[in-house]
Design an enzyme around this catalytic site. Structure first.
Site, PDB file in Angstrom:
ATOM      1  N   THR A  96       0.865  -1.183   0.000  1.00 55.35           N
ATOM      2  CA  THR A  96       0.000   0.000   0.000  1.00 55.35           C
ATOM      3  C   THR A  96       0.899   1.229   0.000  1.00 55.35           C
ATOM      4  OG1 THR A  96      -1.681  -1.157   1.288  1.00 55.35           O
ATOM      5  CG2 THR A  96      -1.832   1.242   1.204  1.00 55.35           C
ATOM      6  N   LYS A 171      -7.909   1.602  -3.167  1.00 59.86           N
ATOM      7  CA  LYS A 171      -7.592   1.109  -1.815  1.00 59.86           C
ATOM      8  C   LYS A 171      -7.765   2.211  -0.757  1.00 59.86           C
ATOM      9  CE  LYS A 171      -5.119  -0.910   1.552  1.00 59.86           C
ATOM     10  NZ  LYS A 171      -5.361  -2.113   2.272  1.00 59.86           N
ATOM     11  N   LYS A 246      -1.914   4.844   8.609  1.00 60.89           N
ATOM     12  CA  LYS A 246      -1.090   4.963   7.391  1.00 60.89           C
ATOM     13  C   LYS A 246      -1.989   5.193   6.166  1.00 60.89           C
ATOM     14  CE  LYS A 246       1.567   2.198   4.137  1.00 60.89           C
ATOM     15  NZ  LYS A 246       2.124   0.925   3.711  1.00 60.89           N
TER      16      LYS A 246
HETATM   17  P1  NAD Z   1       5.864  -6.089   7.248  1.00 60.10           P
HETATM   18  O1  NAD Z   1       6.626  -4.966   7.805  1.00 60.10           O
HETATM   19  O2  NAD Z   1       5.461  -7.235   8.141  1.00 60.10           O
HETATM   20  O3  NAD Z   1       6.668  -6.731   5.995  1.00 60.10           O
HETATM   21  C1  NAD Z   1       7.434  -5.996   5.095  1.00 60.10           C
HETATM   22  C2  NAD Z   1       8.718  -6.770   4.834  1.00 60.10           C
HETATM   23  O4  NAD Z   1       9.485  -6.084   3.839  1.00 60.10           O
HETATM   24  C3  NAD Z   1       9.607  -6.902   6.064  1.00 60.10           C
HETATM   25  O5  NAD Z   1       9.853  -8.279   6.324  1.00 60.10           O
HETATM   26  C4  NAD Z   1      10.903  -6.150   5.680  1.00 60.10           C
HETATM   27  O6  NAD Z   1      12.085  -6.734   6.203  1.00 60.10           O
HETATM   28  C5  NAD Z   1      10.849  -6.268   4.168  1.00 60.10           C
HETATM   29  N1  NAD Z   1      11.655  -5.258   3.450  1.00 60.10           N
HETATM   30  C6  NAD Z   1      11.715  -3.927   3.643  1.00 60.10           C
HETATM   31  N2  NAD Z   1      12.532  -3.355   2.732  1.00 60.10           N
HETATM   32  C7  NAD Z   1      12.991  -4.351   1.945  1.00 60.10           C
HETATM   33  C8  NAD Z   1      13.857  -4.407   0.822  1.00 60.10           C
HETATM   34  N3  NAD Z   1      14.426  -3.311   0.329  1.00 60.10           N
HETATM   35  N4  NAD Z   1      14.115  -5.607   0.253  1.00 60.10           N
HETATM   36  C9  NAD Z   1      13.540  -6.727   0.754  1.00 60.10           C
HETATM   37  N5  NAD Z   1      12.703  -6.753   1.800  1.00 60.10           N
HETATM   38  C10 NAD Z   1      12.443  -5.575   2.394  1.00 60.10           C
HETATM   39  O7  NAD Z   1       4.565  -5.438   6.575  1.00 60.10           O
HETATM   40  P2  NAD Z   1       3.182  -6.181   6.181  1.00 60.10           P
HETATM   41  O8  NAD Z   1       2.225  -6.103   7.309  1.00 60.10           O
HETATM   42  O9  NAD Z   1       3.494  -7.489   5.543  1.00 60.10           O
HETATM   43  O10 NAD Z   1       2.621  -5.145   5.095  1.00 60.10           O
HETATM   44  C11 NAD Z   1       3.177  -5.073   3.786  1.00 60.10           C
HETATM   45  C12 NAD Z   1       2.354  -4.086   2.976  1.00 60.10           C
HETATM   46  O11 NAD Z   1       1.000  -4.526   2.912  1.00 60.10           O
HETATM   47  C13 NAD Z   1       2.320  -2.663   3.562  1.00 60.10           C
HETATM   48  O12 NAD Z   1       2.409  -1.739   2.506  1.00 60.10           O
HETATM   49  C14 NAD Z   1       0.971  -2.615   4.267  1.00 60.10           C
HETATM   50  O13 NAD Z   1       0.450  -1.298   4.349  1.00 60.10           O
HETATM   51  C15 NAD Z   1       0.124  -3.499   3.375  1.00 60.10           C
HETATM   52  N6  NAD Z   1      -1.019  -4.149   4.028  1.00 60.10           N
HETATM   53  C16 NAD Z   1      -0.863  -4.737   5.248  1.00 60.10           C
HETATM   54  C17 NAD Z   1      -1.975  -5.349   5.840  1.00 60.10           C
HETATM   55  C18 NAD Z   1      -1.840  -6.031   7.194  1.00 60.10           C
HETATM   56  O14 NAD Z   1      -2.872  -6.360   7.782  1.00 60.10           O
HETATM   57  N7  NAD Z   1      -0.640  -6.261   7.695  1.00 60.10           N
HETATM   58  C19 NAD Z   1      -3.219  -5.376   5.178  1.00 60.10           C
HETATM   59  C20 NAD Z   1      -3.322  -4.783   3.922  1.00 60.10           C
HETATM   60  C21 NAD Z   1      -2.214  -4.182   3.344  1.00 60.10           C
END
Ligand code: NAD
Length: 298
Positions: A96, A171, A246
């Protein structure tokens, strides 16, 4: 079956990547956090040591990263995904992020002749693991058609919203509406209680009357009426309040960029800021009902 690179194996990405493995694909996983890469390997994924190693020669790339700066850093530049993949590879960013950044990455991909879609999701960690996400997709028709078979392995609905950035636009509009609905639903329950109504009775009535919404019938903010809702487990997320904040910030930023005046969206952002800075940092977004019930919401 296809070779897929999956970048970002966090809370959401880990479950999504495993669903691609279960669908029979060869999935190379990379994350800056080695622990999650190892956990993915234990579930049938192929560990990669870098973004470059993961994407070289891949048929498809999925990214699931925290924010726009991470997305732009992996896609753009000479070492970035767009420059490194083979020409028929399809790129899907499911993070997102803001609409302008999604458009910028989409334009860079189009310039390089590579198919790219922004494909943010609705649904949390349970939906990511269960393969029941909803994908809102922005990008050219040909990119959408190329991405769809992969997204379908991770979700229950894949909807083409329009050109580059349209997935992100859909979204944030949806989640702003969700925040407004949730706050309204909380206010209705708080008032119902203060007026002496039995809350189950109020639920029975309002869920079948014009006040009905998803916040009421699927995610009721008071314990009891909807057993699966986070209200029944001390507001353990679910959809954490900081993630809602966010999305609201992205919505208000987008509103500012197009001159849209949205008083309820702006007020929702202010309320979720107060909640997150207070006791809501580790709570589900429906836990805002406590702040409203205590008279702390302004
Ligand atoms: P998270 O922080 O658990 O996972 C993100 C991952 O990306 C981490 O493991 C981090 O180490 C990795 N990362 C960061 N920079 C990197 C890079 N340069 N190369 C490789 N890996 C890298 O976040 P999440 O909860 O999985 O959310 C991910 C996305 O989905 C976000 O944009 C969030 O807004 C969206 N989202 C989350 C939810 C939810 O319920 N968690 C629901 C809908 C959407």
């Amino acid at each position: 079956m296809a070779v897929i690179a999956f970048i970002g194996l966090g809370n959401m990405g880990s479950g999504m990547a495993v669903n691609l493995v279960k669908a029979g694909h060869s999935v190379r996983g990379f994350d800056l956090n080695k622990d999650v890469v190892n956990a993915f390997a234990a579930k049938g994924g192929k560990p990669a040591a870098s973004v470059l190693e993961a994407v070289t020669g891949a048929d498809a790339v999925v990214t699931m990263l925290p924010a726009a700066k991470h997305v732009r850093s992996v896609y753009e530049g000479d070492e970035g995904i767009i420059a490194q993949v083979k020409p028929d590879c399809v790129l899907m960013d499911c993070s997102t992020i803001d609409v302008d950044s999604a458009r910028a990455v989409g334009e860079a991909a189009a310039k390089a002749g590579v198919k790219f879609v922004d494909a943010p999701v609705s649904g949390g960690v349970a939906a990511a693991e269960g393969g029941t996400l909803t994908f809102m997709v922005g990008g050219p028709e040909a990119a959408f058609e190329a991405a769809k078979p992969y997204l379908e392995k991770m979700g229950k609905a894949v909807i083409h919203a329009g050109d580059a950035g349209a997935g992100q636009a859909a979204k944030i509009c949806n989640n702003m509406l969700l925040a407004i609905h949730m706050i309204g639903t909380c206010e209705a329950f708080v008032l119902a209680e203060k007026l002496g109504l039995d809350l189950q009775k109020f639920f029975d009535i309002s869920s079948k009357a014009s006040g009905q919404s998803w916040s009421m019938t699927s995610y009721c903010p008071v314990p009891g009426p909807v057993p699966a809702a986070p209200s029944n487990r001390d507001y353990k997320p679910g959809f954490a309040a900081p993630l809602m904040l966010k999305d609201l910030r992205l919505a208000m930023e987008a509103a500012g960029s197009v001159g849209a005046k949205l008083p309820l969206g702006a007020h929702s952002e202010a309320l979720y800021t107060a909640f997150t800075e207070g006791d809501g940092a580790d709570k589900d977004f429906s836990g805002i009902i406590r702040m409203i019930a205590d008279g702390r919401a302004r």
